[in-house]
Motif scaffolding. Structure first.
Motif, short mmCIF file in Angstrom:
data_model
loop_
_atom_site.label_atom_id
_atom_site.label_comp_id
_atom_site.label_asym_id
_atom_site.label_seq_id
_atom_site.Cartn_x
_atom_site.Cartn_y
_atom_site.Cartn_z
N ILE A 69 0.84 -1.20 0.00
CA ILE A 69 0.00 0.00 0.00
C ILE A 69 0.87 1.25 0.00
O ILE A 69 0.68 2.17 -0.79
N GLN A 70 1.88 1.31 0.88
CA GLN A 70 2.76 2.47 0.96
C GLN A 70 3.54 2.69 -0.34
O GLN A 70 3.78 3.81 -0.74
N GLU A 71 3.91 1.59 -1.00
CA GLU A 71 4.66 1.69 -2.26
C GLU A 71 3.80 2.18 -3.42
O GLU A 71 4.31 2.82 -4.33
N ASN A 72 2.53 1.85 -3.40
CA ASN A 72 1.68 2.07 -4.57
C ASN A 72 0.62 3.15 -4.44
O ASN A 72 0.08 3.59 -5.45
N LEU A 73 0.29 3.56 -3.21
CA LEU A 73 -0.80 4.53 -3.03
C LEU A 73 -0.35 5.73 -2.21
O LEU A 73 0.49 5.61 -1.33
N GLU A 74 -0.92 6.86 -2.54
CA GLU A 74 -0.75 8.05 -1.69
C GLU A 74 -2.12 8.62 -1.39
O GLU A 74 -3.06 8.46 -2.17
N HIS A 75 -2.22 9.26 -0.25
CA HIS A 75 -3.48 9.82 0.23
C HIS A 75 -3.38 11.33 0.24
O HIS A 75 -2.44 11.89 0.81
N ARG A 76 -4.34 11.96 -0.43
CA ARG A 76 -4.43 13.43 -0.43
C ARG A 76 -5.87 13.83 -0.21
O ARG A 76 -6.73 13.51 -1.02
N ASN A 77 -6.13 14.50 0.89
CA ASN A 77 -7.44 15.09 1.16
C ASN A 77 -8.61 14.11 0.99
O ASN A 77 -9.61 14.43 0.37
N GLY A 78 -8.44 12.91 1.54
CA GLY A 78 -9.52 11.95 1.52
C GLY A 78 -9.59 11.07 0.29
O GLY A 78 -10.51 10.27 0.14
N VAL A 85 -9.78 -6.73 -2.72
CA VAL A 85 -10.51 -5.46 -2.73
C VAL A 85 -10.69 -5.02 -1.28
O VAL A 85 -11.12 -5.82 -0.43
N HIS A 86 -10.36 -3.76 -1.01
CA HIS A 86 -10.44 -3.23 0.36
C HIS A 86 -11.13 -1.86 0.35
O HIS A 86 -10.95 -1.08 -0.58
N PRO A 87 -11.87 -1.55 1.41
CA PRO A 87 -12.45 -0.21 1.53
C PRO A 87 -11.33 0.82 1.71
O PRO A 87 -10.40 0.62 2.49
N ALA A 88 -11.43 1.91 0.97
CA ALA A 88 -10.40 2.95 1.02
C ALA A 88 -10.23 3.52 2.43
O ALA A 88 -9.13 3.86 2.84
N HIS A 89 -11.32 3.61 3.20
CA HIS A 89 -11.20 4.20 4.54
C HIS A 89 -10.30 3.36 5.43
O HIS A 89 -9.58 3.89 6.27
N ARG A 90 -10.28 2.04 5.24
CA ARG A 90 -9.38 1.18 6.02
C ARG A 90 -7.93 1.40 5.61
O ARG A 90 -7.04 1.45 6.45
N ILE A 91 -7.70 1.53 4.31
CA ILE A 91 -6.35 1.78 3.81
C ILE A 91 -5.84 3.12 4.33
O ILE A 91 -4.72 3.23 4.82
N ILE A 92 -6.66 4.14 4.24
CA ILE A 92 -6.27 5.49 4.67
C ILE A 92 -5.99 5.52 6.17
O ILE A 92 -5.00 6.09 6.62
N PHE A 93 -6.86 4.89 6.96
CA PHE A 93 -6.65 4.85 8.40
C PHE A 93 -5.32 4.17 8.72
O PHE A 93 -4.52 4.67 9.52
N LEU A 94 -5.05 3.04 8.08
CA LEU A 94 -3.79 2.32 8.29
C LEU A 94 -2.59 3.18 7.89
O LEU A 94 -1.60 3.23 8.62
N MET A 95 -2.68 3.87 6.77
CA MET A 95 -1.57 4.72 6.31
C MET A 95 -1.23 5.80 7.33
O MET A 95 -0.08 6.14 7.53
N HIS A 96 -2.25 6.34 7.98
CA HIS A 96 -2.03 7.45 8.91
C HIS A 96 -1.70 7.02 10.33
O HIS A 96 -0.97 7.70 11.03
N HIS A 97 -2.28 5.91 10.77
CA HIS A 97 -2.14 5.52 12.17
C HIS A 97 -1.30 4.26 12.40
O HIS A 97 -0.97 3.96 13.55
N GLY A 98 -1.00 3.52 11.34
CA GLY A 98 -0.17 2.33 11.48
C GLY A 98 -0.88 1.11 12.01
O GLY A 98 -0.26 0.09 12.29
N TYR A 99 -2.18 1.20 12.19
CA TYR A 99 -2.97 0.04 12.60
C TYR A 99 -4.37 0.20 12.00
O TYR A 99 -4.73 1.28 11.51
N CYS A 100 -5.12 -0.87 12.06
CA CYS A 100 -6.48 -0.85 11.52
C CYS A 100 -7.42 -1.44 12.56
O CYS A 100 -7.35 -2.64 12.84
N PRO A 101 -8.29 -0.61 13.15
CA PRO A 101 -9.24 -1.14 14.14
C PRO A 101 -10.31 -2.00 13.47
O PRO A 101 -10.50 -1.95 12.26
N GLU A 102 -11.01 -2.76 14.27
CA GLU A 102 -12.06 -3.63 13.73
C GLU A 102 -13.15 -2.82 13.03
O GLU A 102 -13.65 -3.20 11.98
N TYR A 103 -13.52 -1.68 13.63
CA TYR A 103 -14.53 -0.81 13.05
C TYR A 103 -13.97 0.59 12.91
O TYR A 103 -13.27 1.08 13.80
#
Length: 106
Positions: free
Chosen positions: A14-23, A56-74
């Motif tokens: 994810i870090q190698e292939n995606l970047e997050h800008r403004n949601g 296939v993954h929800p973008a909000h999970r990817i973005i949360f992981l990118m910013h916080h380094g973990y992914c909560p259940e919800y």
């Protein structure tokens, strides 16, 4: 592997292939139909979904992981808008907290 576990496993990819800008997620590299600089994902049932690593993954999970380094259940979209993936609109939640923002069936 399921949900968050799989996303965490893919965190390097994810870090190698995606970047997050403004949601919004954008591709960092061109690979097949994934063009560098293009927005990643599509809308399904109100959620932005992204295909990466053969899954296939929800973008909000990817973005949360990118910013916080973990992914909560919800993860709760604070404003109730499933496609608003700005980091300030995402928060970890319990099942009950997440359900509070769900639209009531008509």
């Amino acid at each position: 592997m399921m949900g968050c576990d799989m996303i965490f496993y893919l965190s390097e990819l994810i870090q190698e292939n995606l970047e997050h800008r403004n949601g919004v997620l954008y591709w960092k590299k061109t690979c097949g139909r994934k063009i560098k600089g293009n927005q990643a994902g599509w809308i399904s049932k109100g959620y932005v979904m992204v295909g990466i690593g053969g899954e296939v993954h929800p973008a909000h999970r990817i973005i949360f992981l990118m910013h916080h380094g973990y992914c909560p259940e919800y993860i709760d979209h604070i404003d109730g808008n499933r496609s608003n993936n700005k980091i300030e609109n995402l928060r970890p939640a319990t099942l009950n907290e997440n359900a509070r923002n769900c639209k009531k069936p008509s």
